[in-house]
Scaffold this active site. Structure first.
Site, PDB file in Angstrom:
ATOM      1  N   HIS A  97       0.832  -1.205   0.000  1.00 34.22           N
ATOM      2  CA  HIS A  97       0.000   0.000   0.000  1.00 34.22           C
ATOM      3  C   HIS A  97       0.870   1.260   0.000  1.00 34.22           C
ATOM      4  CE1 HIS A  97      -3.423  -2.580   0.408  1.00 34.22           C
ATOM      5  NE2 HIS A  97      -3.076  -2.981   1.611  1.00 34.22           N
ATOM      6  N   ASP A 123      -5.175  -8.240  -3.338  1.00 34.23           N
ATOM      7  CA  ASP A 123      -5.503  -7.986  -1.937  1.00 34.23           C
ATOM      8  C   ASP A 123      -6.801  -8.647  -1.487  1.00 34.23           C
ATOM      9  OD1 ASP A 123      -5.405  -7.003   0.632  1.00 34.23           O
ATOM     10  OD2 ASP A 123      -5.331  -4.907   0.075  1.00 34.23           O
TER      11      ASP A 123
END
Length: 515
Positions: free
Chosen positions: A325, A376
């Site tokens: 991220h 994810d």
């Protein structure tokens, strides 16, 4: 597409076009040996006694590397797309993000819904959910997955007789689908700094670093055996065969990496211990970093530094480190990644689904920080969609086009293929570096991991050889992917996986039981 060849005969795959890393070449064949290793890419007219597999109206590209996955979260797709009532959530949410005072629905409220599903999954359920996620990856051209695995215990928090049981269910699922997998075993020690214990996290927590390392070492030892024992009845032969990528001549199908969950979940002494182990054993390190503003604020409160500053000043960043991220970062943090040769894994589909924010990919690339990609939470599994969103999110933010072309000095003006190559490298070459995967490019000595696209699919029909990569990166439909091959063995043919019907059927039954 048959591969019934003499057991010692090489295979020549002959599409219309082969992507060689800089361009598409016509009239070429990819040749792999009987072990599934690429021998050469050669003019098709030079082939001799190889087993020839013709792929008319196909373009052949290296398989994509999904660097960040939580496979079990496939069960919650479509189940969290509504506004939550804040009174339905218990402890473990940072006060500023909990929604308790302003009815904000956020990552933190979504997380509680995800936890509620995770608490109800049996080992068999985790296998079925993982297999479904991996099937969908295979159908979209992904040949390797980095699985950020943090479900370790039974729902009551007690350890299974084999503390790696659930990790092995995930490995078994990847092996049965035919994907390579980097099992990034997660270290998770607490709910957060000065945060009450969240009872929905008991399946994750190994509170002592030495217990975590003992369990990780046991898993690595098993994966490094030449012939691993069957995990569960019905396991595929290759589900548990593998090694650390730097220790074996043949391409592994499964290997391990270190994954401290985040600075909020792992205190500093624990973090130092597990990263020291990774450095000693030359393992890849993945960690959630600066995904949420509340995480940054909590780190400053505990350590007086932001997450990236903490990692740098403690000497924990390196070329083995991938920050997942890394959205809420400062210019100094970007330089820290560049100076230490650390990488960033962006997950744009999940990040937009959760309202996390936009990865500053332009700044990372300007400082030559490599970016890889992950799906994810699996709100959608399409790594090319994540690649194009890396650019598109910045266009919305900056109100201009071709942002990464402008910011990256390696991209030449007026050449759409250069930016497409940059984004495709994020999905392939960079993902391989991040996870330690042996694939990522079609080169001699690498495994024959690749996918093909139908040149007549409506999503890319009419593309020229020169702009085909741009058409694929920015416009390809997943329906255009027809063959997927891992280690020279087809796992998807004509858009269908070999065990697709059974996997989908089992997953449908699981969803009926869960919901």
């Amino acid at each position: 597409m048959s591969t019934n060849q003499h057991p010692r005969q090489s295979i020549a795959w002959i599409p219309d076009l082969v992507y060689t890393g800089a361009r598409f070449e016509s009239g070429h064949a990819l040749v792999c040996d009987p072990a599934g290793t690429i021998v050469t890419i050669v003019d098709a007219s030079e082939l001799t006694d190889e087993k020839k597999i013709n792929l008319p109206r196909r373009a052949l590209l290296p398989g994509m590397i999904n660097a960040h996955s939580h496979a079990f979260q496939r069960v919650i797709r479509g189940r969290t797309e509504y506004r939550s009532h804040p009174s339905s959530f218990r402890g473990g949410l940072p006060p500023a993000q909990s929604g308790s005072h302003n009815n904000v629905d956020s990552f933190w409220t979504w997380r509680e819904k995800m936890y509620s599903a995770a608490m109800r999954l049996t080992p068999d359920d985790i296998y079925d959910a993982s297999r479904m996620a991996f099937l969908e990856m295979a159908l979209s051209g992904i040949t390797t997955v980095g699985e950020f695995h943090y479900l370790h215990h039974a729902p009551d928090g007690s350890s299974y007789d084999d503390p790696n049981l659930l990790a092995k269910e995930v490995l078994r699922a990847a092996g049965d689908v035919g994907l390579r997998i980097a099992l990034l075993r997660v270290a998770y020690a607490r709910s957060g700094f000065q945060t009450a214990v969240n009872p929905q996290q008991v399946r994750f927590i190994e509170s002592d670093a030495q217990i975590y390392l003992k369990n990780l070492d046991a898993l690595a030892t098993e994966l490094n055996r030449d012939t691993s024992p069957t995990v569960r009845e019905g396991s595929s032969d290759n589900a548990m065969i593998g090694a650390l990528p730097n220790g074996r001549a043949s391409a592994p199908t499964a290997w391990i990496g270190i994954a401290p969950h985040s600075v909020r979940a792992v205190p500093l002494n624990y973090l130092n211990d597990v990263i020291a182990y990774a450095n000693q054993h030359d393992l890849k390190i993945h960690m959630h970093v600066a995904e949420q503003p509340a995480e940054v604020s909590a780190c400053i409160e505990e350590h007086g530094r932001t997450p990236v500053a903490l990692l740098q000043t403690e000497g924990l960043l390196s070329e083995r480190f991938t920050a997942v991220h890394a959205i809420h970062v400062t210019p100094k943090a970007v330089r820290s990644f560049a100076e230490t040769r650390a990488m960033v894994c962006a997950c744009p589909t999940t990040e937009r689904n959760l309202g996390d924010g936009v990865v500053p990919a332009d700044e990372y690339l300007k400082h030559e920080v490599p970016i890889c990609l992950g799906t994810d939470s699996h709100a959608q599994i399409d790594l090319l969609e994540d690649a194009r969103e890396l650019e598109y999110h910045l266009r919305l933010q900056k109100l201009e086009r071709a942002v990464l072309s402008v910011r990256n000095p390696s991209v030449s003006e007026g050449n759409s293929s250069d930016e497409a190559q940059l984004l495709f490298d994020c999905a392939t070459v960079n993902g391989a570096r991040s996870t330690g995967a042996p694939g990522g490019a079609l080169e001699a000595g690498r495994p024959a991991d690749f996918f093909t696209v139908d040149l007549d699919d409506p999503s890319i029909a009419g593309a020229s050889q020169e702009d085909l990569l741009a058409a694929i990166v920015f416009s390809l439909s997943r329906a255009a992917i027809h063959e997927v091959v891992v280690g020279g063995k087809p796992i998807v043919s004509e858009g269908q996986h070999l065990i697709q019907e059974e996997v989908v059927g089992r997953f449908n039954e699981l969803q009926k039981r869960l919901w």
